[in-house]
Design a protein around this motif. Sequence first.
Motif, short mmCIF file in Angstrom:
data_model
loop_
_atom_site.label_atom_id
_atom_site.label_comp_id
_atom_site.label_asym_id
_atom_site.label_seq_id
_atom_site.Cartn_x
_atom_site.Cartn_y
_atom_site.Cartn_z
N TYR A 108 0.75 -1.02 -0.06
CA TYR A 108 -0.04 -0.06 -0.10
C TYR A 108 0.78 1.35 0.02
CZ TYR A 108 -3.96 3.31 0.82
OH TYR A 108 -4.47 4.43 0.77
N GLU A 109 2.02 1.20 0.80
CA GLU A 109 2.71 2.67 0.99
C GLU A 109 3.39 2.75 -0.56
OE1 GLU A 109 6.17 1.62 3.24
OE2 GLU A 109 6.61 3.51 3.53
N HIS A 110 3.88 1.73 -1.09
CA HIS A 110 4.35 1.84 -2.40
C HIS A 110 3.38 2.43 -3.71
CE1 HIS A 110 7.01 0.91 -5.85
NE2 HIS A 110 6.08 0.35 -6.49
N ILE A 111 2.20 1.85 -3.58
CA ILE A 111 1.44 2.36 -4.73
C ILE A 111 0.81 3.59 -4.23
CG2 ILE A 111 0.74 0.08 -5.78
CD1 ILE A 111 -1.98 0.30 -4.26
N SER A 112 0.71 3.95 -3.03
CA SER A 112 0.32 5.34 -2.64
C SER A 112 1.20 6.64 -3.05
CB SER A 112 0.14 5.35 -1.19
OG SER A 112 -0.80 4.40 -0.77
N GLU A 113 2.31 6.15 -3.48
CA GLU A 113 3.17 7.19 -3.80
C GLU A 113 2.75 8.12 -4.95
OE1 GLU A 113 7.23 5.70 -4.82
OE2 GLU A 113 7.20 4.44 -2.86
N ALA A 114 1.71 7.45 -5.77
CA ALA A 114 1.18 8.16 -6.86
C ALA A 114 0.03 9.25 -6.47
CB ALA A 114 0.37 7.19 -7.48
N LYS A 115 -0.12 9.45 -5.10
CA LYS A 115 -0.97 10.15 -4.44
C LYS A 115 -0.33 11.35 -3.81
CE LYS A 115 -3.53 7.15 -1.90
NZ LYS A 115 -4.36 6.60 -0.62
#
Length: 264
Positions: free
Chosen positions: A64-71
């Motif tokens: 989750y932490e990784h894909i949240s970098e897009a936000k």
Amino acid sequence: MKYTGDNDLHIHSRLSLCSHDDNQTPEAILAYAKKYGIKNLCLTDHFWDTDIPGYTQWYGKQNYEHISEAKPLPQADGIRFLFGCETELDRHLTLAITKEKMELMDFIVIPTTHFHMTSFAVTGEQVATTEARVKTWIERFAHVLSLDLPFKKVGLAHLTCRLITPDFNDYVETLKALPEKEMTELFTKAAELGVGIELNADDMNFCAESEEVVLRVYRIAKNCGCKFYLGSDAHTNKELERAPALFERAVEKLGLTEDDKFII
Ligand SMILES: [Zn+2]
Ligand SMILES: [Zn+2]
């Protein structure tokens, strides 16, 4: 009214480890939406919720932490850029996302046909023959529908994708062998639950030999009342650019109208 290609709810950014395109940024994806009149788009990077054990090293990095970098995702007038994911269903039929993370997603793409990930998503035996692949296709589809999920924001990804088997003839044979009766039962239930059925750009890039076996699946889904969303499943800028023409092809061939549209 004819189905307008104003959505793309399955898109990867460079955060997906298989993207390999540094230019596949949220900004580039938003620019694609502006160019092609796409009003609803969703970022769906590969995701394994690491609160759920059993992940591979590759998936473990895509937490989750990784894909949240897009936000936060960039926004523009008249465009909704949603945040979601493409999760995974492993060979034990474990879905790789907790209820807690589901709540944080606008849309959740579930792939049941990652048959190329043998020994992880499926066993070798499960995809060894046409008969086995058909059984596995049905089992995994049925399993997703049996779960307690927020189905109104769930999409079933690339049901007819080439990942089913690398051999083209085996691929055609497998799709041809999917029984109409079981498909009708599955799609009827999917329609009742409100699950979105994906028209994947790659799947719609069929050739003369595969056209009918691919389209048959979606015609059955349509007859069962299923609603469809579009998915470029793009991992690169180039794949974004080729998607709209393939979406148009799918809409034409299936005779889709606005009533057939999955609304998120
Ligand atoms: Zn996939
Ligand atoms: Zn994908």
